[in-house]
Design a protein around this motif. Structure first.
Motif: not given
Length: 241
Positions: A156-164, A189-194, A196-199, A208-213
């Motif tokens: 899965x490498x879809x552009x609609x990430x919200x549907x993962x 991009x490593x942003x899940x470990x940053x 939020x204010x640095x992203x 945010x969606x990646x964190x939930x998924x």
């Protein structure tokens, strides 16, 4: 070894989560690019001309996917999100001659960029490209109980990430026990470990969606899971029940 003795055009992708450009360059130049089959390198270079070329699967992630396909002896696969077809061609090169890939993407134009390279590699017959949103096709497959557990691998490498997660709920039924589902861009991009204010603003929504998924699949008892720090982050899920 692929491309031994041939000059290798080196393009360092900048979507990698690795913060050390030198280390990424070392990995790609030492092991990935020298072993990359010629059709894949040609397609990767052609994709660089596309304004959204960063959407393509990174070659280091591709190398890991190829290894997984071989370890699985995969023959029947699903791909959700095709773009120009780098990962699609890679899969076709690593499954048997009578293997099949169901490739789903709502846009055919980018796939047309990769199609000449797929034809040149002699693997077009392995690919069933369907120009469609993926969810209706996956739901249609599940209407037939014979399709449950009928696939060895899904990517899965879809552009609609919200549907993962929606893809996951269908694919976990379609992929056989012992099969693998791999999700790209899950470390974003490593942003899940940053904090939020640095992203950067442009990355915050999918972060945010990646964190939930990521939390959801980490708690899914139906699978074994590894987050691989290649490309933009590759989550590898092995179905166990």
């Amino acid at each position: 070894m692929e491309n031994e003795g041939k000059p290798v055009r080196v393009n360092i992708p900048n979507q990698s989560i690795l913060r050390s450009e030198g280390l990424l360059k070392y990995i790609l130049e030492t092991n990935v690019f020298p072993r990359e089959p010629e059709p894949l390198r040609e397609l990767r270079n052609a994709t660089l001309n596309h304004p959204q070329h960063l959407m393509a699967t990174s070659p280091d992630a591709g190398q890991l996917i190829a290894l997984l396909l071989k370890l699985l002896n995969a023959k029947k696969t699903i791909e959700v999100g095709v773009f120009t077809g780098y990962s699609l061609l890679l899969t076709a090169l690593n499954i048997p001659d009578d293997g099949k890939i169901l490739a789903l993407d709502p846009a055919r134009n980018p796939f047309e960029i990769g199609l000449p390279f797929i034809k040149k590699a002699g693997v077009e017959h392995k690919i069933d490209f369907v120009e469609s949103q993926a969810l209706p096709i996956l739901d249609k497959l599940l209407e037939d109980p014979a399709n449950e557990g009928g696939f060895d691998f899904a990517y899965v490498d879809a552009s609609d990430k919200e549907n993962y997660w929606n893809y996951h709920e269908r694919l976990i039924k379609l992929v056989r026990i012992g099969g693998i589902i791999a999700y790209d861009n899950t470390l974003w991009g490593g942003s899940v470990g940053m904090p939020e204010e640095e992203v950067p603003e442009s990355k915050r929504q999918w972060r945010k969606q990646a964190l939930v998924f990521n939390k959801a699949i980490a708690g899914d008892s139906r699978l074994e899971l590894a987050f691989a720090s290649v490309g933009d982050g590759l989550s590898i899920c092995r179905r166990i029940v």
